[in-house]
Design an enzyme around this catalytic site. Structure first.
Site, PDB file in Angstrom:
ATOM      1  N   ASP A  16       0.803  -1.221   0.000  1.00 35.04           N
ATOM      2  CA  ASP A  16       0.000   0.000   0.000  1.00 35.04           C
ATOM      3  C   ASP A  16       0.838   1.274   0.000  1.00 35.04           C
ATOM      4  O   ASP A  16       0.330   2.349   0.263  1.00 35.04           O
ATOM      5  CB  ASP A  16      -0.965   0.017   1.203  1.00 35.04           C
ATOM      6  N   ASP A 397       2.078  12.875 -39.153  1.00 34.90           N
ATOM      7  CA  ASP A 397       2.058  12.315 -40.501  1.00 34.90           C
ATOM      8  C   ASP A 397       0.707  12.683 -41.117  1.00 34.90           C
ATOM      9  O   ASP A 397      -0.234  13.034 -40.397  1.00 34.90           O
ATOM     10  CB  ASP A 397       2.220  10.797 -40.426  1.00 34.90           C
TER      11      ASP A 397
END
Length: 694
Positions: A16, A397
């Site tokens: 934890d 692109d």
């Protein structure tokens, strides 16, 4: 030749805090056959590469003395009730002693001191055992050791009530931290629940058989009725419907689906009925990729996390030295009371715990990675997320990124479309070329009947010919046709070829009768997405290998974005390096792979497969640029969250450090400085799970 290794995954119970993950990594790395060890705090998992000579049981033997239980991922978890959690049990024991000590203070004051002391020692004993195991594993002093030293020291200077209160408050914080960590991992469990378990497979004889999704093979056909989850990534072959894809994309509006459209495992068919062909096995589905990446990505430490880890390594010993000096220097040099300054030194030990600081970045990164996964963005790790948050320039692109990547028939010049298209479609029916698909799609759209073609012949990339209804039909590029006849070009709209449209010439019995023009359409969300990205102060540019007129026309539709056209792959690489850094590149993940890898941040368009992620640091499950804009906003929010967490952790400690040295705060408030800071940092990080784009 390298020795064979096995990749094993373990669930770690009781993990934890991020500092705990570091301890486990160090302990497992000491195993003789450990090749690679990664602990993902976010998912609570341990990934290990072990040599053939090391048994998996050795991992458990190395970890469990530290106070954590590990079990193989394949082993089902035990359904123990919450009250059987070891930390909850310890808290219950401590609370019982606290009540007993308060009662004895009222009923038998003379015995109360012994009850306080006994309660503190019994409560701190499990922490001391863990601290000793950590010390033996070579991890140095941790928070358990600091608490144990403070408690024993408090008892020795006759501050037993505060010693028990310190342990009790510390255990309350531990239980709350465990609850917060479990909540953060709940996102992963929710993703796992979304995965379908059964599929309606269509057999060869036309019957429908229900099978586990693991048995579905690529190419098999499945039936999906309304109201059910889609069992696998697939392409629709028959039917139409509306699909809820919010679990992948975050978009609540249903998405219409028809023949040829992709569908994804775990999404829900709200209406209609579909028959689809499977394109990926269950373990490679977009949903499975999200789950795997979110689980592992939290273990890929961000730059900020690595800096904090290095700082914390020296910070804790310095705190111990400072506490010792605070406890000894004033009495020795200035004749101050020993009890007072030993007490303050013990308080400094608790204030100096690095838990909240170490947790500052991993907690935020883990929450953000889980949120990105739910938005349909797959991210390799925290380093990618931080790079995205600092991005200064982004290159795109053109084909398949800013455009849809498939041509559409936009005009037929020189003849009636309804007369010419059936003849051309007859030749293109058996071709998988994008131009052929565009012709057939337009013919279907107009509801035209496509006749049969005979005596087919073709030169790939140039022309196709055949006989349709007794006539010889030829379709090919203008170059293969020897150019366009002057009679055809005389009537063409001015500048039509400069707009970047692709043309095909149609000849009937040797005579040119028509020209078909195709266009790769801009994605509908592209202009708005780029505007959102530029609003973040990120410079955008289009890098394309296409002809200059085509790229210019596209960038005009995008609002005048800067561009470079007619580029070779090596040109793109050079231009990306010249842009302001950190720089990102967005491409399709295949032909743009070198540039994606060279950029600080590579983002692949597509289905989020491992192929796209090989070169890129992130991938979009669906090729939607709005998701990219949202991801960049989330990355900025994550950086802000990390900075706020660091300020909270260090700020609280600085305040309590001063007040403790001045005598205004004591042991129990000192432990609150540590536990409170940890809880505040965790709660702040968890806000990213519910983050919404602006």
């Amino acid at each position: 030749m390298s020795a064979p290794t096995r990749e094993l995954t373990f669930e770690v119970e009781g993990l934890d805090c991020a500092d705990c993950a570091v301890k486990i990594e160090r302990a497992v790395r000491q195993l003789p056959g450990a090749v690679e060890v990664i602990v993902a705090y976010g998912s609570g998992k341990l990934f290990v590469k072990l040599g053939a000579g090391t048994a998996p049981e050795a991992v458990a033997q190395a970890v469990e003395p530290l106070g954590y239980r590990v079990r193989p991922e394949s082993e089902p978890p035990g359904e123990a009730p919450w009250w059987r959690n070891p930390k909850v049990k310890m808290l219950g024991v401590s609370a019982g002693f606290l009540v007993l000590a308060l009662a004895s203070q009222l009923v038998w004051p003379a015995a109360a001191r012994w009850v306080w002391s006994a309660g503190a020692l019994v409560s701190v004993a499990p922490l001391a055992r863990k601290a000793w195991a950590v010390l033996r594993a070579g991890n140095g002093l941790d928070i358990n050791a600091l608490v144990a030293i403070a408690v024993v020291g408090a008892i020795l200077i006759d501050a037993a009530p505060e010693a028990l209160v310190v342990v009790f408050l510390f255990l309350v914080g531990e239980v709350l931290e465990g609850h917060a960590a479990a909540r953060a991992r709940g996102t992963l469990r929710e993703l796992a629940k979304l995965a379908p378990t059964k599929a309606r497979r269509l057999e060869a004889d036309g019957s429908v058989r229900e099978v586990p999704v693991e048995l579905l093979a690529v190419g098999e056909r499945v039936q999906v009725p309304a109201g059910e989850r889609i069992p696998a990534d697939a392409v629709v072959e028959e039917g139409a419907g509306a699909v809820d894809e919010s679990m992948l994309t975050g978009e609540s509006a249903p998405v219409p689906k028809r023949a040829g459209d992709p569908i994804y495992a775990g999404t829900v068919l709200l209406e209609g009925q579909l028959v689809a062909r499977v394109t990926a096995p269950a373990e490679d589905s977009a949903l499975a990729q999200i789950q795997k990446l979110v689980e592992r990505a939290g273990a890929m430490k961000s730059p900020t996390t690595r800096v904090i880890d290095r700082f914390a390594r020296y910070y804790t010993p310095l705190v111990v030295v400072a506490a010792m000096l605070a406890a000894t220097v004033p009495p020795l040099l200035f004749a101050q009371p020993w009890e007072v300054w030993i007490y303050r030194g013990l308080a400094l030990l608790l204030i100096g715990c690095p838990c909240a600081l170490v947790l500052s970045a991993p907690a935020a990164v883990t929450s953000a990675l889980a949120r990105a996964g739910r938005m349909g963005v797959l991210v390799k790790g925290g380093d990618v997320l931080e790079t995205a948050g600092r991005l200064r320039a982004l290159a795109f692109d053109k084909t398949g990124t800013l455009t849809e990547g498939r041509p559409r028939l936009v005009r037929v010049w020189g003849a009636d479309e309804r007369e010419v298209l059936p003849l051309v479609a007859a030749l293109e029916r058996s071709s998988a070329h994008p131009i052929a698909e565009a012709v057939l799609a337009r013919a279907r759209e107009l509801g035209l009947e496509v006749p049969e073609a005979k005596d087919l012949d073709a030169l790939p990339g140039a022309w196709v010919k055949g006989r349709v209804g007794g006539r010889e039909v030829w379709v090919g590029s203008p170059a293969a046709a020897g150019g366009l006849p002057r009679a055809m070009t005389r009537g063409l709209p001015e500048g039509i070829r400069e707009n970047g449209e692709t043309a095909s010439v149609v000849k009937l019995d040797g005579r040119t009768v028509a020209v078909l023009f195709f266009e790769d359409a801009l994605r509908p969300e592209a202009a708005e997405a780029l505007e959102r990205i530029r609003a973040l102060g990120i410079e955008t540019v289009v890098l394309s290998g296409d002809r200059e007129p085509a790229v210019r026309r596209l960038t005009e539709q995008l609002g005048g974005v800067a561009y470079r056209a007619e580029l070779r792959p090596e040109d793109k690489l050079r231009l990306v390096q010249e842009l302001p850094h950190p720089v990102g590149m967005v491409g399709d993940g295949v032909n743009d792979a070198p540039t994606l890898a060279a950029a600080n941040l590579g983002v692949a368009m597509g289905s989020g497969t491992q192929v796209a992620l090989e070169a890129a640091g992130a991938a979009l499950v669906e090729p939607n640029l709005t998701r990219l804009a949202h991801f960049l906003q989330l990355a900025r929010a994550t950086l802000s969250n990390i900075y706020a967490n660091v300020a909270l952790a260090l700020g609280l400690k600085a305040v309590f450090l001063v007040t403790t040295l001045l005598g205004y705060t004591g042991l129990w408030l000192a432990v609150m400085a540590d536990t409170g800071a940890t809880l505040l940092v965790t709660a702040n990080a968890l806000r990213l799970l519910a983050w919404r784009p602006r």
